[in-house]
Enzyme design. Structure first.
Site, PDB file in Angstrom:
ATOM      1  N   CYS A   1       5.499   0.530  -5.926  1.00 56.05           N
ATOM      2  CA  CYS A   1       4.410   0.026  -5.080  1.00 56.05           C
ATOM      3  C   CYS A   1       4.942  -1.161  -4.284  1.00 56.05           C
ATOM      4  CB  CYS A   1       3.195  -0.385  -5.911  1.00 56.05           C
ATOM      5  SG  CYS A   1       1.968  -1.267  -4.924  1.00 56.05           S
TER       6      CYS A   1
ATOM      7  N   THR B   1      -2.060   2.826   4.464  1.00 53.86           N
ATOM      8  CA  THR B   1      -0.667   3.263   4.341  1.00 53.86           C
ATOM      9  C   THR B   1      -0.002   2.720   3.084  1.00 53.86           C
ATOM     10  OG1 THR B   1       0.082   1.387   5.672  1.00 53.86           O
ATOM     11  CG2 THR B   1      -0.357   3.458   6.833  1.00 53.86           C
TER      12      THR B   1
ATOM     13  N   HIS C   1      -2.566  -4.029 -10.068  1.00 52.13           N
ATOM     14  CA  HIS C   1      -2.506  -2.870  -9.174  1.00 52.13           C
ATOM     15  C   HIS C   1      -3.819  -2.084  -9.218  1.00 52.13           C
ATOM     16  CE1 HIS C   1      -0.600   0.270  -6.764  1.00 52.13           C
ATOM     17  NE2 HIS C   1      -1.367   1.091  -7.458  1.00 52.13           N
TER      18      HIS C   1
ATOM     19  N   ASN D   1      -8.910  -0.755   4.628  1.00 47.02           N
ATOM     20  CA  ASN D   1      -8.783   0.677   4.872  1.00 47.02           C
ATOM     21  C   ASN D   1      -8.710   1.369   3.522  1.00 47.02           C
ATOM     22  OD1 ASN D   1      -8.626   0.378   7.706  1.00 47.02           O
ATOM     23  ND2 ASN D   1      -6.460  -0.149   7.550  1.00 47.02           N
TER      24      ASN D   1
ATOM     25  N   HIS E   1      -2.174   0.010  -2.429  1.00 46.16           N
ATOM     26  CA  HIS E   1      -2.469  -1.144  -3.292  1.00 46.16           C
ATOM     27  C   HIS E   1      -3.578  -1.880  -2.547  1.00 46.16           C
ATOM     28  CE1 HIS E   1      -0.951  -4.566  -6.060  1.00 46.16           C
ATOM     29  NE2 HIS E   1      -1.996  -5.069  -5.382  1.00 46.16           N
TER      30      HIS E   1
ATOM     31  N   HIS F   1      -7.213  -7.052   5.013  1.00 43.95           N
ATOM     32  CA  HIS F   1      -6.619  -7.642   6.214  1.00 43.95           C
ATOM     33  C   HIS F   1      -7.547  -8.755   6.690  1.00 43.95           C
ATOM     34  CE1 HIS F   1      -3.941  -4.102   7.283  1.00 43.95           C
ATOM     35  NE2 HIS F   1      -4.809  -3.480   6.515  1.00 43.95           N
TER      36      HIS F   1
ATOM     37  N   HIS G   1      -5.911  -3.963  -0.508  1.00 43.56           N
ATOM     38  CA  HIS G   1      -5.615  -5.165   0.274  1.00 43.56           C
ATOM     39  C   HIS G   1      -6.670  -5.362   1.339  1.00 43.56           C
ATOM     40  CE1 HIS G   1      -3.481  -1.755   2.130  1.00 43.56           C
ATOM     41  NE2 HIS G   1      -3.692  -2.336   3.294  1.00 43.56           N
TER      42      HIS G   1
ATOM     43  N   GLY H   1      -6.602   5.182   7.471  1.00 43.51           N
ATOM     44  CA  GLY H   1      -5.465   4.361   7.901  1.00 43.51           C
ATOM     45  C   GLY H   1      -4.790   3.569   6.805  1.00 43.51           C
TER      46      GLY H   1
END
Ligand code: AMP
Length: 112
Positions: free
Chosen positions: A4, A93, A46, A85, A96, A100, A98, A91
């Site tokens: 990861c 990618t 995770h 996302n 894990h 933005h 997250h 979207g």
């Protein structure tokens, strides 16, 4: 978790431009910024994506939003957008969880 990318960044195995870290989360600047300021905040545990948030692990999400409020204030960001996302079709990618955080003059009104 093995293989990861963000787990490796948290562990310091892959370099990152760290903004903040505590026991629960890690914040770092996005390698491919989409606005004047673009950083990511991730749980240290995770969790692959938002669909795996449960009553057992959701406290870290509240914590991450507290951290975002603190960091944006410290950075002097009055307006910003928080994006998650979830799933490849949306979207995502890096699998894990997250968030933005984007801010800057190129941030339009449209969500998509
Ligand atoms: P998402 O498309 O929502 O999964 O977002 C993944 C984000 O991770 C993208 O904005 C990438 O630019 C960013 N990213 C990928 N690799 C790195 C890295 N090594 N350091 C910082 N950000 C990265």
């Amino acid at each position: 978790m093995e293989d990861c990318l963000f787990c490796k960044i948290i562990a310091g195995e892959i370099p990152s431009k760290k903004l903040y870290e505590d026991e629960q989360c890690y914040a770092f600047y996005d390698i491919n910024p989409q606005s004047d300021t673009h950083f990511l905040v991730v749980p240290k545990t995770h969790i692959c994506c938002a669909k795996k948030i449960t009553a057992k692990n959701s406290a870290v999400v509240a914590h991450i939003f507290e951290v975002i409020a603190k960091l944006t204030e410290e950075l002097g960001l009055d307006s910003y957008r928080i994006i998650n996302n979830c799933g490849e079709g949306a979207g995502q990618t890096v699998m894990h969880l997250h968030f933005h955080v984007l801010s800057g003059k190129n941030l339009g009104e449209r969500l998509v």
